[in-house]
Design a protein around this motif. Structure first.
Motif, PDB file in Angstrom:
ATOM      1  N   GLU A 118       0.813  -1.204   0.000  1.00 33.06           N
ATOM      2  CA  GLU A 118       0.000   0.000   0.000  1.00 33.06           C
ATOM      3  C   GLU A 118       0.852   1.261   0.000  1.00 33.06           C
ATOM      4  N   ALA A 119       2.037   1.212   0.607  1.00 32.57           N
ATOM      5  CA  ALA A 119       2.919   2.380   0.666  1.00 32.57           C
ATOM      6  C   ALA A 119       3.357   2.834  -0.728  1.00 32.57           C
ATOM      7  N   ASN A 120       3.252   1.954  -1.707  1.00 35.33           N
ATOM      8  CA  ASN A 120       3.690   2.273  -3.065  1.00 35.33           C
ATOM      9  C   ASN A 120       2.556   2.741  -3.972  1.00 35.33           C
ATOM     10  N   THR A 121       1.346   2.829  -3.446  1.00 33.46           N
ATOM     11  CA  THR A 121       0.174   3.154  -4.250  1.00 33.46           C
ATOM     12  C   THR A 121       0.327   4.457  -5.019  1.00 33.46           C
ATOM     13  N   GLU A 122       0.798   5.488  -4.338  1.00 29.86           N
ATOM     14  CA  GLU A 122       0.945   6.799  -4.974  1.00 29.86           C
ATOM     15  C   GLU A 122       1.848   6.713  -6.210  1.00 29.86           C
ATOM     16  N   TYR A 123       2.937   5.986  -6.078  1.00 35.29           N
ATOM     17  CA  TYR A 123       3.896   5.881  -7.172  1.00 35.29           C
ATOM     18  C   TYR A 123       3.366   5.007  -8.305  1.00 35.29           C
ATOM     19  N   ILE A 124       2.654   3.965  -7.943  1.00 36.21           N
ATOM     20  CA  ILE A 124       2.046   3.102  -8.957  1.00 36.21           C
ATOM     21  C   ILE A 124       1.010   3.885  -9.750  1.00 36.21           C
ATOM     22  N   SER A 125       0.203   4.685  -9.034  1.00 33.23           N
ATOM     23  CA  SER A 125      -0.809   5.511  -9.700  1.00 33.23           C
ATOM     24  C   SER A 125      -0.172   6.470 -10.694  1.00 33.23           C
ATOM     25  N   LYS A 126       0.917   7.087 -10.291  1.00 39.49           N
ATOM     26  CA  LYS A 126       1.613   8.002 -11.206  1.00 39.49           C
ATOM     27  C   LYS A 126       2.148   7.252 -12.420  1.00 39.49           C
ATOM     28  N   ALA A 127       2.741   6.092 -12.176  1.00 38.87           N
ATOM     29  CA  ALA A 127       3.334   5.319 -13.263  1.00 38.87           C
ATOM     30  C   ALA A 127       2.289   4.822 -14.247  1.00 38.87           C
ATOM     31  N   MET A 128       1.159   4.435 -13.744  1.00 35.46           N
ATOM     32  CA  MET A 128       0.124   3.858 -14.599  1.00 35.46           C
ATOM     33  C   MET A 128      -0.921   4.878 -15.010  1.00 35.46           C
ATOM     34  N   ASN A 129      -0.817   6.081 -14.446  1.00 36.06           N
ATOM     35  CA  ASN A 129      -1.777   7.140 -14.744  1.00 36.06           C
ATOM     36  C   ASN A 129      -3.202   6.650 -14.498  1.00 36.06           C
ATOM     37  N   TYR A 130      -3.362   5.838 -13.448  1.00 32.76           N
ATOM     38  CA  TYR A 130      -4.631   5.190 -13.150  1.00 32.76           C
ATOM     39  C   TYR A 130      -5.752   6.189 -12.902  1.00 32.76           C
ATOM     40  N   ALA A 131      -5.438   7.268 -12.229  1.00 27.47           N
ATOM     41  CA  ALA A 131      -6.471   8.241 -11.864  1.00 27.47           C
ATOM     42  C   ALA A 131      -7.166   8.810 -13.093  1.00 27.47           C
ATOM     43  N   THR A 132      -6.444   9.003 -14.189  1.00 27.41           N
ATOM     44  CA  THR A 132      -7.076   9.555 -15.376  1.00 27.41           C
ATOM     45  C   THR A 132      -7.742   8.484 -16.234  1.00 27.41           C
ATOM     46  N   LYS A 133      -7.314   7.229 -16.099  1.00 30.99           N
ATOM     47  CA  LYS A 133      -7.915   6.147 -16.875  1.00 30.99           C
ATOM     48  C   LYS A 133      -9.302   5.770 -16.342  1.00 30.99           C
ATOM     49  N   ASN A 134      -9.432   5.690 -15.042  1.00 34.10           N
ATOM     50  CA  ASN A 134     -10.663   5.188 -14.433  1.00 34.10           C
ATOM     51  C   ASN A 134     -11.137   6.082 -13.290  1.00 34.10           C
ATOM     52  N   PRO A 135     -11.565   7.296 -13.604  1.00 31.81           N
ATOM     53  CA  PRO A 135     -12.005   8.164 -12.508  1.00 31.81           C
ATOM     54  C   PRO A 135     -13.321   7.667 -11.913  1.00 31.81           C
ATOM     55  N   MET A 136     -13.392   7.717 -10.614  1.00 30.68           N
ATOM     56  CA  MET A 136     -14.631   7.355  -9.920  1.00 30.68           C
ATOM     57  C   MET A 136     -15.351   8.657  -9.596  1.00 30.68           C
ATOM     58  N   THR A 137     -16.435   8.908 -10.289  1.00 26.89           N
ATOM     59  CA  THR A 137     -17.202  10.122 -10.059  1.00 26.89           C
ATOM     60  C   THR A 137     -18.018   9.975  -8.782  1.00 26.89           C
ATOM     61  N   PRO A 138     -18.481  11.085  -8.218  1.00 26.62           N
ATOM     62  CA  PRO A 138     -19.350  10.987  -7.037  1.00 26.62           C
ATOM     63  C   PRO A 138     -20.597  10.129  -7.303  1.00 26.62           C
ATOM     64  N   ALA A 139     -21.155  10.234  -8.507  1.00 31.84           N
ATOM     65  CA  ALA A 139     -22.333   9.419  -8.841  1.00 31.84           C
ATOM     66  C   ALA A 139     -21.997   7.935  -8.809  1.00 31.84           C
ATOM     67  N   MET A 140     -20.810   7.589  -9.312  1.00 33.87           N
ATOM     68  CA  MET A 140     -20.396   6.183  -9.289  1.00 33.87           C
ATOM     69  C   MET A 140     -20.165   5.711  -7.862  1.00 33.87           C
ATOM     70  N   MET A 141     -19.560   6.550  -7.032  1.00 28.07           N
ATOM     71  CA  MET A 141     -19.324   6.173  -5.637  1.00 28.07           C
ATOM     72  C   MET A 141     -20.647   5.976  -4.891  1.00 28.07           C
ATOM     73  N   GLU A 142     -21.605   6.875  -5.110  1.00 30.68           N
ATOM     74  CA  GLU A 142     -22.924   6.738  -4.478  1.00 30.68           C
ATOM     75  C   GLU A 142     -23.585   5.434  -4.912  1.00 30.68           C
ATOM     76  N   THR A 143     -23.565   5.185  -6.209  1.00 30.26           N
ATOM     77  CA  THR A 143     -24.183   3.977  -6.759  1.00 30.26           C
ATOM     78  C   THR A 143     -23.515   2.726  -6.203  1.00 30.26           C
ATOM     79  N   LEU A 144     -22.198   2.744  -6.148  1.00 32.29           N
ATOM     80  CA  LEU A 144     -21.447   1.606  -5.625  1.00 32.29           C
ATOM     81  C   LEU A 144     -21.781   1.363  -4.155  1.00 32.29           C
ATOM     82  N   ALA A 145     -21.890   2.422  -3.367  1.00 31.74           N
ATOM     83  CA  ALA A 145     -22.232   2.285  -1.944  1.00 31.74           C
ATOM     84  C   ALA A 145     -23.631   1.702  -1.777  1.00 31.74           C
TER      85      ALA A 145
END
Length: 191
Positions: A69-96
Motif C-alpha cells: 500500500e505504501a507504493n500506491t501513490e507511485y504506482i498511480s503516477k506510473a500507470m496514470n490510473y487516476a485519469t484512466k478510471n475516474p470514480m465520479t461521485p455518482a459512481m461512488m454513491e451507486t457503488l455504496a
C-alpha cells in the motif's frame, strides 16, 4: 521444484482472480495446512523485506499477491490510473448503495439517489466493481446487481460484513422511501 516458488508463481500469475486453497491443493498435491504454512512464510518474507514491493492478502476465500500500500501513490503516477478510471461521485454513491443492498436493482439505486443511474451502473460494470446477479422476481424482472471480488480488493475489505456500519435508522431507507405511484397520485372524479 520448490513448493514455495510454485505458490509464489501461482499467486503472481493469478492477478485479480487470486487463488484459493483448493487450487493449490490440486496443483501441489499437498494438504491445506502445508499450503497455509508456505503462504504464511511468504507473507512474513514480504513484510520483513522493506526492499520488496509485494504483500499477500486474503480476501474472501482467495489469496492475492499485491503491491504494498505504501507504493500506491507511485504506482498511480506510473500507470496514470487516476485519469484512466475516474470514480465520479455518482459512481461512488451507486457503488455504496449496491454494496449495502447486495443485490439490488437499478430501480432501487435510482429510488435512493433520486436520479437516473444507468450510466453509473454501466461504468461500474465496465470497471468490474459490480456485476449482474440474476433477475428480480418483481414485474419486468429487472436485473439485480452485486459487488465483485474486485470491489473488495479495491477497498481492502474481506467481505461485505466488513463495510462500515450505517447510522442507526438508515437500514430501512428503502422501505421508508416507499412511494405509491398509483393510488396516492390518482385524481378522484368526485372532486
Amino acid at each position: 521444484m520448490n513448493n514455495t516458488s510454485i505458490v509464489e508463481s501461482i499467486l503472481y500469475t493469478s492477478g485479480n482472480d487470486g487463488t484459493d486453497i483448493n487450487t493449490f491443493k490440486k496443483v501441489l498435491n499437498l494438504p491445506a495446512e502445508e499450503i497455509i504454512k508456505i503462504i504464511d512464510s511468504l507473507k512474513e518474507k514480504y513484510e520483513k523485506d522493506e526492499s520488496s514491493g509485494f504483500q499477500i492478502k486474503k480476501y474472501g476465500n482467495a489469496f492475492y499477491l499485491l503491491s504494498k500500500e505504501a507504493n500506491t501513490e507511485y504506482i498511480s503516477k506510473a500507470m496514470n490510473y487516476a485519469t484512466k478510471n475516474p470514480m465520479t461521485p455518482a459512481m461512488m454513491e451507486t457503488l455504496a448503495i449496491i454494496a449495502y443492498n447486495n443485490p439490488c436493482t437499478g430501480a432501487m439505486v435510482e429510488k435512493i439517489r433520486g436520479v437516473d443511474s444507468k450510466n453509473a451502473i454501466n461504468k461500474l460494470i465496465s470497471l468490474n466493481l459490480i456485476k449482474e446477479a440474476g433477475r428480480d422476481t418483481t414485474p419486468g424482472c429487472p436485473y439485480l446487481y452485486k459487488t465483485t471480488q474486485e470491489f473488495l480488493n479495491l477497498f481492502g475489505i474481506k467481505n461485505l460484513s466488513s463495510l462500515p456500519k450505517l447510522k442507526e435508522g438508515s437500514e430501512n431507507l428503502i422501505e421508508e422511501m416507499d412511494v405509491d405511484f398509483f393510488d396516492s397520485n390518482r385524481i378522484d372524479d368526485e372532486e
